[in-house]
Design a protein around this motif. Sequence first.
Motif, PDB file in Angstrom:
ATOM      1  N   ASP A   1       0.790  -1.229   0.000  1.00 29.41           N
ATOM      2  CA  ASP A   1       0.000   0.000   0.000  1.00 29.41           C
ATOM      3  C   ASP A   1       0.824   1.282   0.000  1.00 29.41           C
ATOM      4  O   ASP A   1       0.267   2.352  -0.269  1.00 29.41           O
ATOM      5  CB  ASP A   1      -0.936   0.028   1.221  1.00 29.41           C
ATOM      6  N   PHE A   2       2.113   1.204   0.328  1.00 31.04           N
ATOM      7  CA  PHE A   2       2.890   2.452   0.435  1.00 31.04           C
ATOM      8  C   PHE A   2       3.975   2.527  -0.645  1.00 31.04           C
ATOM      9  O   PHE A   2       3.912   3.373  -1.538  1.00 31.04           O
ATOM     10  CB  PHE A   2       3.507   2.552   1.830  1.00 31.04           C
TER      11      PHE A   2
ATOM     12  N   GLU B   1       5.587   8.385  -7.518  1.00 33.34           N
ATOM     13  CA  GLU B   1       5.731   9.652  -8.238  1.00 33.34           C
ATOM     14  C   GLU B   1       6.290  10.745  -7.333  1.00 33.34           C
ATOM     15  O   GLU B   1       7.153  11.532  -7.728  1.00 33.34           O
ATOM     16  CB  GLU B   1       4.369  10.067  -8.795  1.00 33.34           C
ATOM     17  N   LYS B   2       5.806  10.772  -6.070  1.00 34.37           N
ATOM     18  CA  LYS B   2       6.331  11.742  -5.107  1.00 34.37           C
ATOM     19  C   LYS B   2       7.815  11.497  -4.842  1.00 34.37           C
ATOM     20  O   LYS B   2       8.614  12.440  -4.789  1.00 34.37           O
ATOM     21  CB  LYS B   2       5.555  11.646  -3.796  1.00 34.37           C
TER      22      LYS B   2
ATOM     23  N   TYR C   1      10.841  14.147  -5.335  1.00 36.60           N
ATOM     24  CA  TYR C   1      11.764  14.538  -4.278  1.00 36.60           C
ATOM     25  C   TYR C   1      13.216  14.272  -4.692  1.00 36.60           C
ATOM     26  O   TYR C   1      14.116  15.066  -4.387  1.00 36.60           O
ATOM     27  CB  TYR C   1      11.451  13.782  -2.989  1.00 36.60           C
ATOM     28  N   ARG C   2      13.437  13.148  -5.378  1.00 40.07           N
ATOM     29  CA  ARG C   2      14.794  12.817  -5.824  1.00 40.07           C
ATOM     30  C   ARG C   2      15.310  13.869  -6.802  1.00 40.07           C
ATOM     31  O   ARG C   2      16.466  14.313  -6.707  1.00 40.07           O
ATOM     32  CB  ARG C   2      14.803  11.441  -6.486  1.00 40.07           C
TER      33      ARG C   2
ATOM     34  N   PRO D   1       3.722  22.235   4.104  1.00 40.37           N
ATOM     35  CA  PRO D   1       2.422  21.607   4.380  1.00 40.37           C
ATOM     36  C   PRO D   1       2.597  20.277   5.074  1.00 40.37           C
ATOM     37  O   PRO D   1       3.505  19.512   4.751  1.00 40.37           O
ATOM     38  CB  PRO D   1       1.830  21.424   2.977  1.00 40.37           C
ATOM     39  N   LYS D   2       1.753  20.019   6.031  1.00 35.45           N
ATOM     40  CA  LYS D   2       1.817  18.750   6.724  1.00 35.45           C
ATOM     41  C   LYS D   2       1.249  17.653   5.829  1.00 35.45           C
ATOM     42  O   LYS D   2       0.288  17.886   5.101  1.00 35.45           O
ATOM     43  CB  LYS D   2       1.030  18.812   8.034  1.00 35.45           C
ATOM     44  N   PRO D   3       1.850  16.487   5.856  1.00 36.74           N
ATOM     45  CA  PRO D   3       1.336  15.407   5.016  1.00 36.74           C
ATOM     46  C   PRO D   3      -0.056  14.997   5.463  1.00 36.74           C
ATOM     47  O   PRO D   3      -0.380  15.078   6.650  1.00 36.74           O
ATOM     48  CB  PRO D   3       2.345  14.266   5.248  1.00 36.74           C
TER      49      PRO D   3
END
Length: 280
Positions: A64-65, A73-74, A78-79, A196-198
Motif C-alpha cells: 500500500d505504500f 511519483e512523489k 523529491y529525488r 504543508p503537513k502530510p
Amino acid sequence: GEWNLPHLVGGINVKRALNSQCAALYIGWRYRLKEENFIGCTKKQAKVRRLGVDQAKWDWLIDDFWSDPKQQEKNEKYRRNRMKQTIKHSNGAKSTARILEELMNAPSTHSFNDDGDNNANGNGDANAHAQHDEDPIYVKLYDKTLRHKDGTMGPEAEASLNKLRDLHAKQIEEQGMDNLTPFEAFPKVLRLGYGPKPPRRQRLDADCSEVRDEIQQLQQRETEISNLLKSENALLKEQMEVMKLEILEREKKMKEESVERENKLRHELMAEFMAMMKPT
C-alpha cells in the motif's frame, strides 16, 4: 510524562524538536529497510525479508505504500529536487538540534589580555571571533551547518548568511534588540518553514489492525447474509413446488369428483327414465 522537560530552550520548542528528530530517525530507518529489502526485489521476495518488522506493517509498506503509484511519483519528484540543490549542509552525523544545543552552551571566544588587546592570533581572526560572538543564535546556526571544514561556504549560502545578518541589524535598529529564534528568522529570509503537513491518510499500527478487522467482519457478515438469502430462496422455491403439486393434486381430485357426480347424476336420471317407461 517520564521526563520533566522545559517548554522552550533558547526559543526552541523542545517537544517539537524531539518529534522532528524522532521522525527523521524513523524515516531514515524505514528508507534503509526499503533500500536493503525492497528495491530490486519482487513483492514475493520482499515479503519474506521483514527482519523483525511486524508482518501486517511490512505488508502495508510493500502493498500500500512503496508500491503506490502516487507515492512512487512523489519519491521521484523529491529525488529530482534533491539533485537540484546547490546548498549542501555540513552537519555530518550531528543533527541540527544537537548543533544548536552546542552553540547555545558554547563559551565566548572573544577574550582579552591584561593590556586589552585581543588574545586571538591576528586582527583578522580577532575580528572574525568578535563578529561570531555578536551574531545571534540563528546566524551562528546557519553558519555552523553550511560552512565546510576548510572554512569555505558556497556563494548562495554566503549570500543567505549576509541576509540573516541584515535581518539582525534591522531588528536591532527597529526593536532595540533581537529575540528572534531560528524558527522565526529562517522563514523570513530563507523562505523556509515546516511546509504543508502530510495528509493523515496512513492508518498504521492499531488503527490499521482495527480497519482490517472491521473489513473482515463486514466481509464475514456479507457472506452470512448471502448464505442466509440463498437458503431462504431455496426453501421458498421448495415450498412453491409443494404448493404447485398440491394445486395439481387438488385440481385432479376436483375433476375426478366432478366426473363422479356427473356419472352418478346420469345414472339416476337413466334409472328414473327407465322407471317411467315401464308399463303400469
